[in-house]
Enzyme design. Structure first.
Site, PDB file in Angstrom:
ATOM      1  N   GLY A   1       0.822  -1.209   0.000  1.00  0.00           N
ATOM      2  CA  GLY A   1       0.000   0.000   0.000  1.00  0.00           C
ATOM      3  C   GLY A   1       0.852   1.252   0.000  1.00  0.00           C
ATOM      4  N   CYS A   2       2.152   1.106  -0.256  1.00  0.00           N
ATOM      5  CA  CYS A   2       3.012   2.266  -0.361  1.00  0.00           C
ATOM      6  C   CYS A   2       3.522   2.350  -1.797  1.00  0.00           C
ATOM      7  CB  CYS A   2       4.197   2.150   0.596  1.00  0.00           C
ATOM      8  SG  CYS A   2       3.696   1.863   2.295  1.00  0.00           S
TER       9      CYS A   2
END
Ligand SMILES: Cc1ncc(COP(=O)(O)O)c(C=O)c1O
Lengths: 136, 398
Positions: A49-50
């Site tokens: 999610g980065c």
């Protein structure tokens, strides 16, 4: 990790007046965290999610205190993680579960400045710290 | 017709806020005509449901007229060759499952270019796994282009499909579709063109280039989200199995079988995205008043200006074509995410990372890029503020 305390962080950031200066400080803090060895930069240790790769691992000493090590390709995210780990390291799993990381970031005037998606990224790291702590 | 940048810009309500929008390749901003049309549809929806009065009929007419305008945009010979989908992604999945899955045999080959967005790669990998066909990578050259000579070497009597983008969403490069199409047909293969980026800047003439399947998403072309177009040649669409089953895609059914509806309805099961089609009708109608050539030239000039200034920055690598509406770059000594965070901080909307094109990013030999994408509603001020923000970011990261 060098001995910077939560109070020292407050003192450090209280003197910074512009967002540019706060980012410069975050980037400087990133240098405190050692680079993770290649074998620790594994898929299992990755936080998703980065926009860039972020890794986090944890060790426990005989007093049940946790010590985290993290790394990221981007310097700003690494700096943000350094701040989170300054707060987390040396605490027990129970202490980490109860700790309000976001409140500290707010007081440092970091969290409000980030865009919504970056705030989510930081939240991902906080969740991972809490998650790893609860499993150790 | 003429193009007035200031007037054009004034038609986009979201540009009244102070941020700089350079992420149009992800999704375009919406003109007032589109917002109003959708709004009107929802405000009047109850009346339409209650009666068959003139407003409902007008809506029906608009719904079908949207198909006509979409067909006109890409010069499709027949309106029934335009199928409404959820977007480019669904369109390609439809072709993979309804066209390719029944035809491909073990050992058959699908050539996919290295430029492709994941949505023009994964559906082919999936159908290859289902059928035993192989996905063959058509690699880019050292200069980022696709060579049709190289393609010719990959073509065999097993080649069934060539899947290629009209314009890369990372580099803005536009492959030679005319030549690729000709090669595909010479080998009795079909060509599937992903027009998601291309359609915005230069709508494809599907007849002139003899395209078998062409697709794009409405939301990148000033339209609503959740709507896309799949164009297919009638003779291919006719032979294909239905996509999803449900209401409206059939003529008759019993508990043993069903008779599919005629084109295009056999591919449009269920209640359609009426609001989006009505909104897109307004956009397509409005686009007819735009001098698209001049608007495009204006956009490219803006990118060229920005490109030139960026070139002067230390350790920068520009991955996009100078004459494209996209500007993708990276720095050899700074991670793209650091730049992106600091641009967002300065209210500049850009995109960074692998841009849903992992294989291409790998081929470009970088971890990811920062992409600023321009549209005719962008201004010189936008470009200057962007450049200032990049320099500001670099000074913080120094
Ligand atoms: C080249 C290309 N193909 C396909 C797509 C997918 O479009 P959508 O997500 O609207 O289905 C995109 C969108 O980013 C794109 O840039």
């Amino acid at each position: 990790m060098p001995l910077v305390t939560q109070d020292q962080l407050y003192a450090l950031f209280s003197t910074l007046n512009t967002w540019q200066d706060r980012y410069r400080e975050i980037i400087k803090l990133a240098k405190l965290m050692p680079i993770l060895p290649e074998e620790a930069r594994s898929i299992e240790n990755q936080i998703y999610g980065c926009e860039n790769h972020v890794w986090l691992i944890v060790e426990k000493n005989s007093q049940h205190q946790l010590n985290f090590y993290g790394d990221s390709e981007g310097r700003i995210v690494k700096g943000l993680m350094t701040i989170l780990l300054i707060l987390a390291n040396g605490k027990t799993a129970v202490e980490i579960a109860e700790f309000d990381f976001a409140a500290v970031l707010k007081r440092l005037k970091i969290i409000d400045e980030l865009s919504e998606s970056r705030q989510l990224g930081v939240q991902n790291i906080i969740n991972k710290i809490k998650n790893l702590a609860s499993m150790n | 017709m003429n193009f007035d940048p200031i007037f054009f810009r004034s038609q986009f309500p979201s540009l009244q806020s102070e941020g700089i929008y350079l992420d149009s390749a992800a999704t375009a901003l919406k003109p007032l005509v589109m917002i109003e049309a959708t709004n009107r549809y929802y405000l009047n929806a109850t009346t339409v449901l209650r009666s068959k009065h003139s407003q409902a009929l007008a809506l029906d007419a608009q719904y079908e007229l949207a198909r006509v305008l979409a067909a006109d945009l890409i010069n499709a010979p027949f309106n029934h060759e335009i199928i409404w989908t959820k977007g480019a992604t669904e369109s390609i999945n439809l072709v993979a499952q309804s066209y390719a899955r029944n035809r491909l045999q073990s050992g058959d080959e699908i050539i996919v270019s290295e430029l492709e967005h994941h949505s023009n790669l994964i559906p082919w990998l999936q159908v290859a796994e289902q059928t035993g066909a192989k996905v063959i990578k058509w690699e880019i050259e050292a200069d980022g282009t696709l060579s049709t000579q190289h393609l010719q070497l990959l073509m065999t009597n097993k080649t069934r499909i060539i899947a290629v983008t009209q314009m890369s969403n990372v580099t803005g490069y536009q492959p030679n579709i005319a030549k690729i199409s000709q090669l595909a047909h010479q080998y009795n293969a079909i060509i599937v063109v992903d027009g998601a980026q291309g359609v915005i800047h230069d709508a494809m003439d599907v007849q002139r280039y003899d395209i078998d399947f062409y697709t794009f998403s409405a939301h990148k072309l000033y339209g609503p989200t959740g709507l896309g177009v799949l164009y297919g040649k009638s003779e291919l669409l006719q032979q294909m199995n239905c996509w999803q089953g449900g209401g409206k895609m059939l003529k008759t059914t019993s508990f043993t079988d069903f008779k599919p509806a005629n084109l295009p309805y056999k591919f449009e099961a269920g209640t359609p995205n009426i609001a989006a089609v009505i909104g897109f009708y307004a956009v397509l109608d409005w686009l007819k008043t735009l001098d698209s050539n001049t608007a495009e030239r204006y956009t490219i000039d803006l990118v060229r200006y920005t490109y030139k200034k960026l070139c002067a920055l230390p350790n920068i690598k520009i991955h996009s074509r100078a004459n494209s509406p996209l500007l993708s770059f990276s720095f050899t000594d700074i991670h793209h995410d650091d730049i992106a965070i600091l641009l967002t901080e300065q209210n500049i909307a850009i995109r960074n990372g692998e841009l849903c094109a992992q294989p291409l990013i790998k081929a470009l030999n970088c971890k990811g890029v920062i992409r600023a994408s321009f549209m005719p509603y962008n201004s010189q001020t936008d470009a200057d503020k962007f450049l200032f923000a990049v320099e500001n970011a670099l000074s913080i990261l120094k």
